[in-house]
Enzyme design. Structure first.
Site, PDB file in Angstrom:
ATOM      1  N   SER A 146      -5.803  -4.744  12.882  1.00  0.00           N
ATOM      2  CA  SER A 146      -6.109  -3.317  12.724  1.00  0.00           C
ATOM      3  C   SER A 146      -7.037  -2.743  13.765  1.00  0.00           C
ATOM      4  O   SER A 146      -7.970  -2.010  13.451  1.00  0.00           O
ATOM      5  CB  SER A 146      -6.744  -3.059  11.362  1.00  0.00           C
ATOM      6  OG  SER A 146      -5.793  -3.131  10.396  1.00  0.00           O
ATOM      7  N   ASP A 194      -5.521  -0.184   5.938  1.00  0.00           N
ATOM      8  CA  ASP A 194      -6.340  -0.544   7.102  1.00  0.00           C
ATOM      9  C   ASP A 194      -7.496   0.445   7.291  1.00  0.00           C
ATOM     10  O   ASP A 194      -8.641   0.056   7.516  1.00  0.00           O
ATOM     11  CB  ASP A 194      -5.484  -0.561   8.381  1.00  0.00           C
ATOM     12  CG  ASP A 194      -4.311  -1.513   8.272  1.00  0.00           C
ATOM     13  OD1 ASP A 194      -4.282  -2.311   7.308  1.00  0.00           O
ATOM     14  OD2 ASP A 194      -3.413  -1.446   9.135  1.00  0.00           O
ATOM     15  N   SER A 222     -12.497   4.088  27.719  1.00  0.00           N
ATOM     16  CA  SER A 222     -12.598   2.829  26.990  1.00  0.00           C
ATOM     17  C   SER A 222     -12.998   1.734  27.965  1.00  0.00           C
ATOM     18  O   SER A 222     -12.613   1.766  29.138  1.00  0.00           O
ATOM     19  CB  SER A 222     -11.253   2.493  26.362  1.00  0.00           C
ATOM     20  OG  SER A 222     -11.207   1.116  26.040  1.00  0.00           O
ATOM     21  N   ASP A 264       0.821  -1.230   0.000  1.00  0.00           N
ATOM     22  CA  ASP A 264       0.000   0.000   0.000  1.00  0.00           C
ATOM     23  C   ASP A 264       0.851   1.274   0.000  1.00  0.00           C
ATOM     24  O   ASP A 264       0.597   2.196  -0.771  1.00  0.00           O
ATOM     25  CB  ASP A 264      -1.055   0.012   1.125  1.00  0.00           C
ATOM     26  CG  ASP A 264      -0.543  -0.135   2.539  1.00  0.00           C
ATOM     27  OD1 ASP A 264       0.675  -0.371   2.734  1.00  0.00           O
ATOM     28  OD2 ASP A 264      -1.365   0.004   3.479  1.00  0.00           O
TER      29      ASP A 264
HETATM   30  C1  GLA Z   1       0.042  -2.540   8.458  1.00  0.00           C
HETATM   31  C2  GLA Z   1      -0.182  -1.140   7.898  1.00  0.00           C
HETATM   32  C3  GLA Z   1      -0.819  -1.189   6.503  1.00  0.00           C
HETATM   33  C4  GLA Z   1      -0.053  -2.135   5.579  1.00  0.00           C
HETATM   34  C5  GLA Z   1       0.188  -3.483   6.264  1.00  0.00           C
HETATM   35  C6  GLA Z   1       1.084  -4.382   5.441  1.00  0.00           C
HETATM   36  O1  GLA Z   1      -1.202  -3.163   8.698  1.00  0.00           O
HETATM   37  O2  GLA Z   1      -1.001  -0.384   8.759  1.00  0.00           O
HETATM   38  O3  GLA Z   1      -0.869   0.115   5.968  1.00  0.00           O
HETATM   39  O4  GLA Z   1       1.152  -1.561   5.159  1.00  0.00           O
HETATM   40  O5  GLA Z   1       0.790  -3.331   7.531  1.00  0.00           O
HETATM   41  O6  GLA Z   1       0.481  -4.703   4.223  1.00  0.00           O
END
Ligand code: GLA
Length: 387
Positions: A127, A173, A68, A37
Site C-alpha cells: 500500500s 488500505d 519526491s 472490503d
Molecule cells: C488492494 C485494495 C484493497 C483491498 C485489497 C484486497 O490492496 O487496495 O482495497 O481490496 O487489495 O483485500
C-alpha cells in the site's frame, strides 16, 4: 524511522529554507480478510513502519510544488490546476487528494511546497499508494486547518485512488494508513466503518513479511475485474435474497443459494467472499482468546481460498506459502493485499525466524529463480504530524 535531517537537506536544496512541518503515513499488511472490503465485509490489517513522509512549507506565490526523493518527475501547478490528472503516476495520488478537498468546498488560499519520501518496498503490495494519499490528506488537513476527522481523510484518499488512479479499491488500505494503532490490528467492518483496535498479542512469535519480488503485479484491470465479478454475483443472488452486499450472506445461506449462479467462475468468487468474511470474524476471536494456532490455521485456509476460488495468487505467492509451511514454528501464512505478486505474511516463532529466512529463501529461489526479501513486521500508528 527515517532520518528527518536527510529529508530537510533535500527540501532546502530544492526549495531553499526548511520545511515547517513533516508528516508520516504508513503502509499496511492485512492479516486476514482479503478482497472482502469492496464487498462490505471485514478486514484485519495493521500498519507497518514503512510508509510515506511529506515535508511541507506554505508559499506566497500560489503554486503547488511536488517533488519526491524516490520517484522521478516533479510538478509545479497553479491552484486552478488541481482537478486535472497528469501523466506521471505518483503525482496523481497527490493531486487526486487535492481534488477531493476542492470537492468538499475547500478553497486553497495559498500555495505549498511539498517533498515526499517513501520507504515502502516498490511494487510489494504493501500500500505505498495509500500511504502517499493519506500523508497528503493529513498534511493538507493540518496546513489548511480543514478539520476533517481521520475516517473522512481515509474516504477522501480512497476517492482519489478511484478517480485519479482508476482502481476501484475498497477502503482497507487508506483506513489502515489513517487509523491504525501501534501493536494493534484494526478489525474493520467495511460496510458501516465501525472498527475496533485489537491488541496484537504475539507472545514468542513474529509476523514475517516475505516479498516475492515477482514481476507480476496487481494491475487495475485484474483488480477491477474481480470487483465487477462480485457485482455480478450480487446481482444474481439479490433475485433470491434481500442483501445489499455479498458479505451479508452466511456460509449456510450461500450454500443453499449458490446453484442460482450458473457461471462457475462467478460462483467461486462469491464463495471466497462469503467464506473469507466468516474466517475473518472467527480469526479475530481466536486472537482475542490468545489462540494463535487456530488463527494461523485460518490464515492458511484464506490463502487456499484466494488461490482456488478467487484466483489471485500465482506461482510465486503459492511457492512462498508452501515453503513457509515446511518450517517448524510457522503457525500460519498467506498472501496479503491484492495478490498476483507482492508479499505473504507468516506467523513465525521468534526462534525460527532465521531458519525461515534461510530455508524459505533458498527453496523459493530454487523454484522461481527469484531472490526474495524478508522483513520482520514492526507495527505503526496511523498518519500523523511528526514535527
Ligand atoms: C488492494 C485494495 C484493497 C483491498 C485489497 C484486497 O490492496 O487496495 O482495497 O481490496 O487489495 O483485500
Amino acid at each position: 524511522m527515517t532520518d528527518i535531517s536527510r529529508l530537510q537537506k533535500t527540501f532546502t536544496e530544492k526549495y531553499g529554507g526548511e520545511a515547517t512541518a513533516g508528516f508520516f503515513s504508513p503502509g499496511r499488511i492485512n492479516l486476514i480478510g482479503e478482497h472482502t472490503d469492496y464487498n462490505g465485509g471485514f478486514v484485519f490489517p495493521c500498519a507497518i513502519s514503512f510508509g510515506n513522509y511529506c515535508m511541507i512549507r506554505k508559499n506566497d506565490d500560489g503554486k503547488i510544488r511536488l517533488k519526491s526523493m524516490n520517484m522521478p518527475f516533479e510538478a509545479e501547478l497553479d491552484l486552478s490546476e488541481l482537478n486535472q490528472k497528469v501523466d506521471q503516476e505518483w503525482v496523481n495520488y497527490v493531486i487526486g487528494v487535492f481534488a477531493q478537498f476542492l470537492k468538499k468546498g475547500i478553497r486553497f488560499n495559498h500555495g505549498i511546497d511539498m517533498l515526499f519520501y517513501g520507504d515502502v518496498p516498490a511494487g510489494a503490495g504493501l500500500s505505498s499508494s495509500a500511504a502517499i494519499e493519506v500523508v497528503t490528506a493529513v498534511a493538507l488537513n493540518d496546513t489548511y486547518q480543514t478539520g476533517f476527522d481521520a475516517p473522512s481523510l481515509a474516504l477522501m484518499s480512497q476517492k482519489a485512488e478511484h478517480e485519479f488512479a482508476g482502481v476501484q479499491c475498497g477502503i482497507m488500505d487508506q483506513f489502515a494508513s489513517a487509523m491504525a494503532k501501534k501493536d494493534h490490528a484494526v478489525f474493520l467492518n467495511c460496510d458501516s466503518l465501525a472498527f475496533e483496535q485489537v491488541p496484537l498479542r504475539l507472545d514468542g512469535y513474529k509476523i514475517l513479511i516475505s516479498n516475492t519480488n515477482s514481476p507480476h503485479k496487481l494491475d487495475s484491470g485484474l483488480y477491477n475485474q474481480r470487483v465487477s465479478e462480485c457485482g455480478n454475483a450480487l446481482q444474481i443472488l439479490r433475485q433470491s435474497v434481500d442483501i445489499s452486499n455479498l458479505a451479508q450472506l452466511g456460509n449456510t445461506e450461500f450454500e443453499s443459494l449458490q446453484h442460482t449462479i450458473t457461471d462457475p467462475v462467478i460462483r467461486r468468487r462469491a464463495k471466497h467472499v462469503v467464506t473469507e468474511t466468516e474466517r475473518t470474524k472467527k480469526a479475530v476471536n481466536y486472537l482475542r482468546e490468545g489462540n494463535l494456532r487456530a488463527f494461523g490455521e485460518l490464515m492458511k485456509a484464506s490463502h487456499l481460498s484466494l488461490k482456488h476460488d478467487y484466483e489471485v495468487t500465482g506461482h510465486e505467492l503459492d511457492t512462498m506459502f508452501e515453503e513457509a509451511l515446511k518450517i517448524e514454528g510457522v503457525l500460519g501464512s498467506r498472501m496479503t493485499g491484492g495478490g498476483f505478486g507482492g508479499c505473504t505474511v507468516s506467523i513465525v516463532a521468534s526462534d525460527a525466524v532465521d531458519d525461515f529466512i534461510g530455508n524459505v529463501g533458498s527453496g523459493y529461489l530454487r523454484k522461481t529463480g527469484l531472490e526474495p526479501s524478508f522483513y520482520v513486521a514492526e507495527t505503526s500508528d496511523g498518519g500523523k504530524r511528526i514535527f
